[in-house]
Design a protein around this motif. Structure first.
Motif, mmCIF file in Angstrom:
data_model
loop_
_atom_site.group_PDB
_atom_site.id
_atom_site.type_symbol
_atom_site.label_atom_id
_atom_site.label_comp_id
_atom_site.label_asym_id
_atom_site.label_seq_id
_atom_site.Cartn_x
_atom_site.Cartn_y
_atom_site.Cartn_z
ATOM 1 N N ALA A 224 0.826 -1.207 0.000
ATOM 2 C CA ALA A 224 0.000 0.000 0.000
ATOM 3 C C ALA A 224 0.861 1.258 0.000
ATOM 4 O O ALA A 224 0.587 2.212 -0.749
ATOM 5 C CB ALA A 224 -0.933 -0.003 1.210
ATOM 6 N N LYS A 225 1.919 1.277 0.809
ATOM 7 C CA LYS A 225 2.787 2.452 0.862
ATOM 8 C C LYS A 225 3.519 2.671 -0.456
ATOM 9 O O LYS A 225 3.637 3.803 -0.942
ATOM 10 C CB LYS A 225 3.794 2.301 2.010
ATOM 11 C CG LYS A 225 3.168 2.401 3.392
ATOM 12 C CD LYS A 225 4.217 2.192 4.488
ATOM 13 C CE LYS A 225 3.588 2.270 5.866
ATOM 14 N NZ LYS A 225 4.584 2.036 6.945
ATOM 15 N N ALA A 226 4.005 1.588 -1.049
ATOM 16 C CA ALA A 226 4.717 1.699 -2.313
ATOM 17 C C ALA A 226 3.775 2.139 -3.426
ATOM 18 O O ALA A 226 4.138 2.957 -4.284
ATOM 19 C CB ALA A 226 5.375 0.370 -2.660
ATOM 20 N N ALA A 227 2.551 1.598 -3.422
ATOM 21 C CA ALA A 227 1.574 1.994 -4.439
ATOM 22 C C ALA A 227 1.198 3.459 -4.290
ATOM 23 O O ALA A 227 1.032 4.176 -5.289
ATOM 24 C CB ALA A 227 0.338 1.108 -4.347
ATOM 25 N N ALA A 228 1.059 3.926 -3.051
ATOM 26 C CA ALA A 228 0.736 5.329 -2.816
ATOM 27 C C ALA A 228 1.856 6.234 -3.328
ATOM 28 O O ALA A 228 1.590 7.257 -3.976
ATOM 29 C CB ALA A 228 0.494 5.569 -1.323
ATOM 30 N N ALA A 229 3.102 5.857 -3.053
ATOM 31 C CA ALA A 229 4.235 6.651 -3.532
ATOM 32 C C ALA A 229 4.281 6.658 -5.061
ATOM 33 O O ALA A 229 4.547 7.694 -5.693
ATOM 34 C CB ALA A 229 5.534 6.090 -2.964
ATOM 35 N N ARG A 230 4.005 5.515 -5.644
ATOM 36 C CA ARG A 230 4.000 5.402 -7.107
ATOM 37 C C ARG A 230 2.893 6.284 -7.701
ATOM 38 O O ARG A 230 3.082 6.931 -8.729
ATOM 39 C CB ARG A 230 3.780 3.932 -7.486
ATOM 40 C CG ARG A 230 3.981 3.600 -8.943
ATOM 41 C CD ARG A 230 3.617 2.141 -9.195
ATOM 42 N NE ARG A 230 4.513 1.195 -8.571
ATOM 43 C CZ ARG A 230 5.598 0.695 -9.150
ATOM 44 N NH1 ARG A 230 5.916 1.082 -10.376
ATOM 45 N NH2 ARG A 230 6.350 -0.187 -8.515
ATOM 46 N N LEU A 231 1.731 6.295 -7.045
ATOM 47 C CA LEU A 231 0.606 7.082 -7.545
ATOM 48 C C LEU A 231 0.884 8.581 -7.431
ATOM 49 O O LEU A 231 0.557 9.350 -8.346
ATOM 50 C CB LEU A 231 -0.663 6.709 -6.785
ATOM 51 C CG LEU A 231 -1.948 7.380 -7.262
ATOM 52 C CD1 LEU A 231 -2.235 7.069 -8.726
ATOM 53 C CD2 LEU A 231 -3.137 6.940 -6.394
ATOM 54 N N ILE A 232 1.477 8.990 -6.336
ATOM 55 C CA ILE A 232 1.842 10.407 -6.183
ATOM 56 C C ILE A 232 2.753 10.841 -7.329
ATOM 57 O O ILE A 232 2.541 11.886 -7.961
ATOM 58 C CB ILE A 232 2.519 10.654 -4.820
ATOM 59 C CG1 ILE A 232 1.493 10.545 -3.693
ATOM 60 C CG2 ILE A 232 3.194 12.031 -4.789
ATOM 61 C CD1 ILE A 232 2.099 10.513 -2.300
ATOM 62 N N THR A 233 3.761 10.033 -7.616
ATOM 63 C CA THR A 233 4.692 10.364 -8.707
ATOM 64 C C THR A 233 3.962 10.463 -10.035
ATOM 65 O O THR A 233 4.195 11.387 -10.829
ATOM 66 C CB THR A 233 5.796 9.300 -8.795
ATOM 67 O OG1 THR A 233 6.520 9.273 -7.567
ATOM 68 C CG2 THR A 233 6.747 9.587 -9.943
ATOM 69 N N SER B 266 -5.942 12.569 -14.016
ATOM 70 C CA SER B 266 -7.199 11.884 -13.750
ATOM 71 C C SER B 266 -6.907 10.478 -13.243
ATOM 72 O O SER B 266 -6.065 9.768 -13.799
ATOM 73 C CB SER B 266 -8.071 11.817 -14.998
ATOM 74 O OG SER B 266 -7.424 11.116 -16.037
ATOM 75 N N VAL B 267 -7.615 10.097 -12.189
ATOM 76 C CA VAL B 267 -7.421 8.797 -11.550
ATOM 77 C C VAL B 267 -8.793 8.172 -11.322
ATOM 78 O O VAL B 267 -9.740 8.859 -10.920
ATOM 79 C CB VAL B 267 -6.672 8.933 -10.206
ATOM 80 C CG1 VAL B 267 -6.616 7.604 -9.464
ATOM 81 C CG2 VAL B 267 -5.249 9.467 -10.442
ATOM 82 N N VAL B 268 -8.898 6.874 -11.567
ATOM 83 C CA VAL B 268 -10.106 6.126 -11.271
ATOM 84 C C VAL B 268 -9.845 5.313 -10.007
ATOM 85 O O VAL B 268 -8.913 4.502 -9.964
ATOM 86 C CB VAL B 268 -10.501 5.190 -12.427
ATOM 87 C CG1 VAL B 268 -11.751 4.399 -12.074
ATOM 88 C CG2 VAL B 268 -10.724 5.998 -13.709
ATOM 89 N N LEU B 269 -10.658 5.543 -8.989
ATOM 90 C CA LEU B 269 -10.467 4.895 -7.695
ATOM 91 C C LEU B 269 -11.213 3.565 -7.621
ATOM 92 O O LEU B 269 -12.188 3.341 -8.330
ATOM 93 C CB LEU B 269 -10.958 5.803 -6.570
ATOM 94 C CG LEU B 269 -10.267 7.157 -6.434
ATOM 95 C CD1 LEU B 269 -10.863 7.922 -5.257
ATOM 96 C CD2 LEU B 269 -8.758 6.997 -6.257
ATOM 97 N N THR B 270 -10.733 2.712 -6.748
ATOM 98 C CA THR B 270 -11.385 1.451 -6.460
ATOM 99 C C THR B 270 -11.624 1.357 -4.957
ATOM 100 O O THR B 270 -10.912 1.977 -4.160
ATOM 101 C CB THR B 270 -10.537 0.263 -6.944
ATOM 102 O OG1 THR B 270 -11.269 -0.952 -6.753
ATOM 103 C CG2 THR B 270 -9.214 0.153 -6.187
ATOM 104 N N GLY B 271 -12.626 0.586 -4.573
ATOM 105 C CA GLY B 271 -12.898 0.387 -3.153
ATOM 106 C C GLY B 271 -12.295 -0.913 -2.671
ATOM 107 O O GLY B 271 -11.313 -1.408 -3.217
ATOM 108 N N GLY B 272 -12.895 -1.471 -1.639
ATOM 109 C CA GLY B 272 -12.410 -2.741 -1.120
ATOM 110 C C GLY B 272 -11.203 -2.578 -0.215
ATOM 111 O O GLY B 272 -10.678 -1.490 0.002
ATOM 112 N N ARG B 273 -10.751 -3.713 0.283
ATOM 113 C CA ARG B 273 -9.665 -3.754 1.264
ATOM 114 C C ARG B 273 -8.392 -3.106 0.735
ATOM 115 O O ARG B 273 -7.782 -2.264 1.395
ATOM 116 C CB ARG B 273 -9.427 -5.219 1.620
ATOM 117 C CG ARG B 273 -8.404 -5.479 2.693
ATOM 118 C CD ARG B 273 -8.360 -6.977 2.975
ATOM 119 N NE ARG B 273 -7.797 -7.740 1.852
ATOM 120 C CZ ARG B 273 -8.073 -9.009 1.590
ATOM 121 N NH1 ARG B 273 -8.945 -9.656 2.339
ATOM 122 N NH2 ARG B 273 -7.498 -9.628 0.589
ATOM 123 N N ASN B 274 -7.991 -3.477 -0.461
ATOM 124 C CA ASN B 274 -6.719 -2.975 -0.971
ATOM 125 C C ASN B 274 -6.823 -1.560 -1.521
ATOM 126 O O ASN B 274 -5.891 -0.767 -1.387
ATOM 127 C CB ASN B 274 -6.186 -3.936 -2.039
ATOM 128 C CG ASN B 274 -5.814 -5.281 -1.454
ATOM 129 O OD1 ASN B 274 -5.170 -5.368 -0.421
ATOM 130 N ND2 ASN B 274 -6.251 -6.361 -2.097
#
Length: 260
Positions: free
Chosen positions: A16-25, A38-46
């Motif tokens: 999750a932390k690595a994905a967040a850092a990747r998304l910020i970049t 533009s970003v499309v969000l998903t729900g759920g646990r992950n």
């Protein structure tokens, strides 16, 4: 469509932390290149785990939140504010704490919205909203999303596209109402595979032992009707972000040692 790339992290927290850092970049790069992202969000646990990590990331202030468009890949067709709605959960985890432009946040219609309790009408309304946001450069009825996030279900479903159900067969419409979903609630709205494949990058998130079989099936060449996750591809990149438990059934040669 791009071939899948696989990145495996030690555990779901690190993922999750690595994905967040990747998304910020990715957002910062898109805003630098084109003025907005533009970003499309998903729900759920992950999906919610990624948003929580993004909320805590020191680099989150590098994002110009006022120039970010947010969409959703699917939604539980429930009243506005229902705690089970992906939009409600995203507000609680991240969105209420960052300075977004409300006009650029695009939740799917709730069951008590202007479309009433008609999931098909709600889907059509969202398709119209997407088409209005698409420009000539997008060459289609939806924007060219910079990143489209998807959680992967144990049955290989993505968004609310479940194996063998009518929605996964859809090739014309960009958003559909989903009826009789095998997990509650049974009524939902969802982007279709053609809309998902309009994204520049599609990132699929899976963590935990219960996702291992789904990842193995989807990455083994399965058909998209039987394994919808196999049909979720980005135009320039398709990225599977896994933890070690979710990657347990994959051939070791499918991902580089450095990604573990």
């Amino acid at each position: 469509m791009s071939a899948p790339q696989v990145v495996v992290h030690r555990d779901k927290e690190l993922m999750a932390k690595a994905a967040a850092a990747r998304l910020i970049t990715k957002i910062v790069d898109a805003q630098s290149a084109r003025g907005s992202a533009s970003v499309v969000l998903t729900g759920g646990r992950n999906g919610n785990g990624l948003l929580a990590a993004l909320a805590e990331a020191p680099a989150r202030d590098a994002v110009d939140w006022s120039r970010l468009d947010l969409w959703w890949g699917d939604e539980r067709f429930l009243p506005d504010g229902d705690p089970e709605r992906n939009h409600t959960q995203a507000l609680q985890v991240l969105l209420d704490s960052v300075p977004l432009d409300p006009a650029r946040v695009h939740p799917m219609p709730p069951s008590d919205g202007p479309c009433g309790n008609d999931a098909d009408a709600a889907a059509a309304a969202y398709a119209t909203e997407l088409a209005a946001a698409a420009g000539p450069e997008d060459h289609g009825p939806v924007p060219s999303f910079d990143v489209l996030l998807l959680g992967v279900g144990p049955d290989t479903h993505v968004a609310s596209l479940f194996p063998e159900l009518p929605a996964v067969h859809e090739q014309e419409r960009t958003v559909v109402g989903v009826h009789g979903a095998p997990k509650p609630p049974p009524t939902r709205t969802s982007l279709t595979l053609p809309a998902i494949r309009a994204a520049r990058e599609v990132w699929l998130l899976a963590a935990g032992e219960d996702k291992a079989n789904a990842a193995a099936i989807a990455l083994s060449g399965a058909g998209e009707v039987q394994a919808p996750a196999a049909g979720a591809r980005g135009r320039s990149r398709t990225l599977w972000l896994l933890d070690e438990a979710a990657a347990a059934q994959l051939p070791r040669g499918l991902y580089p040692p450095a990604s573990a």
